[in-house]
Design a protein around this motif. Structure first.
Motif, short mmCIF file in Angstrom:
data_model
loop_
_atom_site.label_atom_id
_atom_site.label_comp_id
_atom_site.label_asym_id
_atom_site.label_seq_id
_atom_site.Cartn_x
_atom_site.Cartn_y
_atom_site.Cartn_z
N TYR A 1 34.45 -10.74 5.64
CA TYR A 1 35.02 -11.83 5.01
C TYR A 1 35.81 -11.36 3.94
O TYR A 1 36.97 -11.77 3.61
CB TYR A 1 33.95 -12.93 4.66
N CYS B 1 39.17 -9.53 4.83
CA CYS B 1 40.08 -10.46 5.00
C CYS B 1 40.79 -11.07 3.92
O CYS B 1 41.81 -11.50 3.91
CB CYS B 1 39.83 -11.43 6.19
N LYS B 2 39.92 -11.47 2.97
CA LYS B 2 40.34 -12.18 1.82
C LYS B 2 41.22 -11.04 0.84
O LYS B 2 42.36 -11.51 0.61
CB LYS B 2 39.12 -12.53 1.08
N ARG C 1 38.88 -14.95 8.63
CA ARG C 1 38.31 -15.56 7.00
C ARG C 1 37.77 -16.89 7.29
O ARG C 1 36.78 -17.37 7.01
CB ARG C 1 39.08 -15.47 6.01
#
Length: 281
Positions: free
Chosen positions: A109, A112-113, A124
């Motif tokens: 996560y 991807c952020k 995400r």
């Protein structure tokens, strides 16, 4: 920001290149040579520069020029945006795959952020729904892809609008020019038909210019639309492969991500009632 300004400068350079060439040609024009003695006098052929033709087209040539700059800008920008490697860069995909193999979904996560792209945003958002089950995760996945598709398609549709409106603007300039030409004809009479034909030829420049912009705009509209669909499917296949065989049972009610939950227990339900409802009958 610097990249966008660079693209805009390139588009403006391409659009105004014809005008600069016309100005140079206008200064480079030489007086026509006098006919040789005894030779029959023929019609004098004058070569008009692009700048001269631009001025003959009238006021509508300025919005048509603006449409040409916008067409080049949209075509260049959208060609870059709709590339497969732009939607799903190899570095983003390989990093997410490594973290998925290790079962580090929180790290995936954050990866991807920190690396935004269409692929990263889809992964995400899907990870943030992973604790709600497979159906919620898949719905979130498709919703994010559709959102990107809709936003990019809206920009591509502007090329279709340009393709429709530019010939209409050129036709408007032709009609107004014809009205002016016939007004002069009514005032001076049909003394020189060649003058009327020259005026008609001048006002048709606006229509020809509008078509010259509309045809490439329509072509790029269809090319970019098909290119976007191919890239969306490519990105979707990669995301689906990441979530295949996902252990949703082990992740039930887990919260991966930083999204805030706003839904709470109704304020008319007391803690005693909730505890009593939880007791076995």
């Amino acid at each position: 920001m610097k990249l966008r300004l660079g693209r805009l400068l390139v588009c403006a350079t391409l659009a105004f290149g014809g005008l600069q060439f016309g100005i140079s040609a206008l200064h480079a024009e030489e007086a026509p040579a006098a006919p040789a003695e005894g030779a029959p006098a023929g019609p004098v052929v004058t070569h008009k520069s692009m700048l001269h033709k631009f001025k003959e087209g009238g006021w509508v040539m300025y919005p048509i020029l603006g449409f040409s700059v916008l067409t080049i800008w949209l075509s260049t920008d959208l060609w870059i945006r709709t590339g497969k490697k732009k939607l799903a860069p190899d570095a983003h995909v390989n990093g997410a795959k490594d973290l998925f193999r290790m079962g580090d979904y929180v790290g995936a996560y954050q990866h991807c952020k920190n690396n935004p792209s269409a692929f990263s945003d889809t992964v995400r958002v899907s990870l943030s729904f992973i604790g709600d089950g497979q159906h919620a995760t898949e719905d979130a996945m498709m919703g994010e892809l559709n959102k990107f598709n809709a936003a990019t398609t809206t920009r591509i549709n502007y090329l279709s609008v340009i393709g429709v409106c530019t010939p209409m603007v050129g036709l408007l300039g032709t009609v107004t020019g014809m009205v002016t030409a016939f007004e002069h004809l009514g005032a001076s009479g049909v003394g020189d038909p060649s003058g009327l034909s020259a005026a008609i030829g001048e006002v048709l420049i606006a229509t020809a210019s509008g078509l010259a912009i509309a045809i490439p705009a329509f072509m790029m509209f269809y090319v970019l639309r098909n290119r976007l669909q191919g890239s969306i499917h490519y990105c979707q296949d990669i995301v689906v492969s990441l979530f295949r065989k996902m252990p949703y049972e082990d992740l039930k009610d887990c919260h991966v991500g930083e999204e805030e939950f706003f839904a709470a227990r109704p304020n008319w339900v007391s803690d005693e009632d909730a505890a009593a409802a939880a007791l076995p009958a």
